[in-house]
Design a protein around this motif. Structure first.
Motif, PDB file in Angstrom:
ATOM      1  N   ALA A   1       0.836  -1.207   0.000  1.00 39.98           N
ATOM      2  CA  ALA A   1       0.000   0.000   0.000  1.00 39.98           C
ATOM      3  C   ALA A   1       0.864   1.249   0.000  1.00 39.98           C
ATOM      4  N   GLU A   2       1.914   1.260   0.830  1.00 41.93           N
ATOM      5  CA  GLU A   2       2.781   2.444   0.898  1.00 41.93           C
ATOM      6  C   GLU A   2       3.561   2.618  -0.400  1.00 41.93           C
ATOM      7  N   ARG A   3       4.015   1.517  -0.982  1.00 41.74           N
ATOM      8  CA  ARG A   3       4.709   1.602  -2.271  1.00 41.74           C
ATOM      9  C   ARG A   3       3.791   2.180  -3.345  1.00 41.74           C
ATOM     10  N   ASP A   4       2.556   1.650  -3.411  1.00 37.08           N
ATOM     11  CA  ASP A   4       1.622   2.109  -4.436  1.00 37.08           C
ATOM     12  C   ASP A   4       1.223   3.567  -4.226  1.00 37.08           C
ATOM     13  N   GLU A   5       1.085   3.965  -2.950  1.00 35.50           N
ATOM     14  CA  GLU A   5       0.791   5.373  -2.671  1.00 35.50           C
ATOM     15  C   GLU A   5       1.906   6.265  -3.175  1.00 35.50           C
ATOM     16  N   ALA A   6       3.159   5.860  -2.904  1.00 36.35           N
ATOM     17  CA  ALA A   6       4.306   6.672  -3.320  1.00 36.35           C
ATOM     18  C   ALA A   6       4.370   6.775  -4.838  1.00 36.35           C
ATOM     19  N   LEU A   7       4.163   5.651  -5.517  1.00 33.99           N
ATOM     20  CA  LEU A   7       4.195   5.674  -6.982  1.00 33.99           C
ATOM     21  C   LEU A   7       3.067   6.510  -7.550  1.00 33.99           C
ATOM     22  N   ALA A   8       1.889   6.400  -6.928  1.00 35.40           N
ATOM     23  CA  ALA A   8       0.745   7.177  -7.413  1.00 35.40           C
ATOM     24  C   ALA A   8       0.982   8.666  -7.242  1.00 35.40           C
ATOM     25  N   SER A   9       1.599   9.041  -6.124  1.00 33.93           N
ATOM     26  CA  SER A   9       1.805  10.466  -5.863  1.00 33.93           C
ATOM     27  C   SER A   9       2.752  11.091  -6.879  1.00 33.93           C
ATOM     28  N   VAL A  10       3.703  10.286  -7.390  1.00 33.85           N
ATOM     29  CA  VAL A  10       4.628  10.788  -8.406  1.00 33.85           C
ATOM     30  C   VAL A  10       3.974  10.747  -9.785  1.00 33.85           C
ATOM     31  N   GLY A  11       3.334   9.620 -10.100  1.00 35.25           N
ATOM     32  CA  GLY A  11       2.786   9.429 -11.432  1.00 35.25           C
ATOM     33  C   GLY A  11       1.608  10.313 -11.740  1.00 35.25           C
ATOM     34  N   GLU A  12       0.935  10.834 -10.695  1.00 33.61           N
ATOM     35  CA  GLU A  12      -0.267  11.621 -10.920  1.00 33.61           C
ATOM     36  C   GLU A  12      -0.061  13.104 -10.644  1.00 33.61           C
ATOM     37  N   ASP A  13       1.191  13.510 -10.665  1.00 34.85           N
ATOM     38  CA  ASP A  13       1.460  14.931 -10.435  1.00 34.85           C
ATOM     39  C   ASP A  13       0.786  15.818 -11.466  1.00 34.85           C
ATOM     40  N   ASP A  14       0.516  15.261 -12.660  1.00 40.15           N
ATOM     41  CA  ASP A  14      -0.142  16.072 -13.678  1.00 40.15           C
ATOM     42  C   ASP A  14      -1.654  16.094 -13.491  1.00 40.15           C
ATOM     43  N   GLY A  15      -2.145  15.433 -12.421  1.00 41.26           N
ATOM     44  CA  GLY A  15      -3.567  15.448 -12.114  1.00 41.26           C
ATOM     45  C   GLY A  15      -4.388  14.449 -12.898  1.00 41.26           C
ATOM     46  N   ASP A  16      -3.753  13.695 -13.793  1.00 41.34           N
ATOM     47  CA  ASP A  16      -4.486  12.734 -14.612  1.00 41.34           C
ATOM     48  C   ASP A  16      -4.305  11.339 -14.028  1.00 41.34           C
ATOM     49  N   PRO A  17      -5.366  10.698 -13.536  1.00 37.13           N
ATOM     50  CA  PRO A  17      -5.211   9.380 -12.920  1.00 37.13           C
ATOM     51  C   PRO A  17      -4.774   8.345 -13.938  1.00 37.13           C
ATOM     52  N   ARG A  18      -4.006   7.365 -13.440  1.00 37.04           N
ATOM     53  CA  ARG A  18      -3.493   6.316 -14.313  1.00 37.04           C
ATOM     54  C   ARG A  18      -3.380   5.024 -13.534  1.00 37.04           C
ATOM     55  N   GLY A  19      -3.058   3.949 -14.237  1.00 37.86           N
ATOM     56  CA  GLY A  19      -2.942   2.656 -13.589  1.00 37.86           C
ATOM     57  C   GLY A  19      -4.283   1.951 -13.537  1.00 37.86           C
ATOM     58  N   LEU A  20      -4.344   0.854 -12.789  1.00 37.31           N
ATOM     59  CA  LEU A  20      -5.551   0.047 -12.673  1.00 37.31           C
ATOM     60  C   LEU A  20      -6.350   0.460 -11.441  1.00 37.31           C
ATOM     61  N   LEU A  21      -7.649   0.658 -11.629  1.00 36.85           N
ATOM     62  CA  LEU A  21      -8.570   0.915 -10.525  1.00 36.85           C
ATOM     63  C   LEU A  21      -9.547  -0.256 -10.452  1.00 36.85           C
ATOM     64  N   ARG A  22      -9.574  -0.935  -9.294  1.00 37.98           N
ATOM     65  CA  ARG A  22     -10.469  -2.068  -9.087  1.00 37.98           C
ATOM     66  C   ARG A  22     -11.582  -1.650  -8.135  1.00 37.98           C
ATOM     67  N   MET A  23     -12.833  -1.871  -8.543  1.00 41.33           N
ATOM     68  CA  MET A  23     -13.946  -1.497  -7.694  1.00 41.33           C
ATOM     69  C   MET A  23     -15.023  -2.569  -7.739  1.00 41.33           C
ATOM     70  N   THR A  24     -15.915  -2.551  -6.743  1.00 40.23           N
ATOM     71  CA  THR A  24     -17.003  -3.518  -6.680  1.00 40.23           C
ATOM     72  C   THR A  24     -18.287  -2.822  -6.249  1.00 40.23           C
ATOM     73  N   CYS A  25     -19.406  -3.392  -6.697  1.00 40.61           N
ATOM     74  CA  CYS A  25     -20.718  -2.822  -6.395  1.00 40.61           C
ATOM     75  C   CYS A  25     -21.756  -3.924  -6.571  1.00 40.61           C
ATOM     76  N   SER A  26     -22.921  -3.761  -5.952  1.00 37.89           N
ATOM     77  CA  SER A  26     -24.003  -4.719  -6.157  1.00 37.89           C
ATOM     78  C   SER A  26     -24.435  -4.707  -7.621  1.00 37.89           C
ATOM     79  N   THR A  27     -24.995  -5.816  -8.073  1.00 36.11           N
ATOM     80  CA  THR A  27     -25.233  -6.004  -9.506  1.00 36.11           C
ATOM     81  C   THR A  27     -26.241  -5.010 -10.079  1.00 36.11           C
ATOM     82  N   ALA A  28     -27.442  -4.962  -9.517  1.00 41.92           N
ATOM     83  CA  ALA A  28     -28.497  -4.153 -10.124  1.00 41.92           C
ATOM     84  C   ALA A  28     -28.178  -2.661 -10.051  1.00 41.92           C
ATOM     85  N   TYR A  29     -27.781  -2.183  -8.882  1.00 44.13           N
ATOM     86  CA  TYR A  29     -27.472  -0.760  -8.737  1.00 44.13           C
ATOM     87  C   TYR A  29     -26.257  -0.405  -9.595  1.00 44.13           C
TER      88      TYR A  29
END
Length: 292
Positions: free
Chosen positions: A74-102
């Motif tokens: 988690a700390e490694r990924d936070e550090a990499l994200a803070s450098v890689g997203e300095d331009d304000g544009d998100p990058r990398g893989l985002l994994r999310m979950t939600c109930s099916t119907a909603y």
């Protein structure tokens, strides 16, 4: 050899309890994941996993190391994200979950619009009515409903929804309309995933246990049964509002309707929230506001 070698593979294997499932999650070969974990154990001079033909489980040393390894990642990924997203544009893989119907009706369309504006971002959405452990399973974000109790997570309210009791006119012609919560005991109820139906009586919360001859864990299927006149149902309002508006369903016991429940974005505690999560939550807050 990097000091990171094997750590991601170990965490994924421990969480999946399987080398093959860990390999699918990481996009690697099963043999490669197995070798990486074995090399890590050799380097640590400690067995981290018990291996059998059916499953993989943690040793005591593995259980203790897993918590530390998750923090390291988690700390490694936070550090990499803070450098890689300095331009304000998100990058990398985002994994999310939600109930099916909603998720199908509201969340996925909103996320798809978000993706159009962020071409450097990759997305994986798991639609599942089960409540997933997003910390142990490596999700960045989940959409949840109602009361939240997991202290490992931060929650931000996005919207609200309520549950409405209703039945088709054809059913009410045969059986009459319930005048109180107690009257429901004499009615045929169409059962969904929930074992109890919430109501309010003044300031009191009441949980009624419905009885019936029909059950399905799909809200859409419950709606179809109700429209055919098979009984009384209680569903989130986004299923039934249109049918109530055009008269295909009749609302019941509206004075006892339960309080609105929150629709929440939840994500793990992190010292630095990745831009991909922060911006998507902000987008969902705007997109889902007013949706039910």
């Amino acid at each position: 050899m990097s000091r990171w070698d094997g750590i991601d593979e170990f965490v994924a294997t421990a969480e999946a309890e399987s080398f093959s499932r860990a390999a699918r999650r990481l996009g690697l070969s099963t043999s490669g994941v197995s070798r990486a974990v074995a090399t890590l154990e050799e380097r640590l001079q400690t067995r981290l996993l018990y291996r059998t033909t059916r499953r993989v489980s943690l040793t005591d040393a593995g259980r203790a190391f897993l918590a530390r390894a998750r923090r390291l990642i988690a700390e490694r990924d936070e550090a990499l994200a803070s450098v890689g997203e300095d331009d304000g544009d998100p990058r990398g893989l985002l994994r999310m979950t939600c109930s099916t119907a909603y998720g199908e009706r509201f969340v996925v369309p909103a996320v798809n619009r978000f993706m159009l504006s962020h071409p450097k971002l990759a997305l994986e959405i798991d639609l599942d009515d089960a409540v997933r452990d997003i910390v142990s399973e490596g999700f960045d974000l989940a959409i949840r409903f109602g009361r939240l109790t997991d202290s490992r997570l931060i929650a931000k309210r996005l919207a609200s929804r309520t549950r409405r009791l209703c039945a088709a006119p054809s059913y009410l012609t045969r059986a009459g309309a319930p005048r109180s919560i107690a009257d429901l005991a004499a009615h045929t109820c169409i059962l969904g995933a929930a074992d109890t139906w919430p109501f309010r009586d003044g300031e009191r919360e009441i949980a009624f246990k419905p009885q019936g001859r029909w059950r399905c864990n799909s809200g859409q299927a419950v709606l179809d049964a109700a429209l055919l006149g098979l009984g009384v149902c209680q569903l989130p309002n986004f299923y039934v509002d249109a049918a109530i508006s055009d008269g295909r369903l009749v609302p019941l016991l509206e004075a006892n309707r339960p309080e609105d429940e929150g629709v929440w974005a939840v994500y793990p505690h992190l010292r630095l929230l990745p831009a991909k999560v922060r911006l998507l939550v902000e987008h969902l807050e705007e997109a889902l506001s007013g949706q039910g």
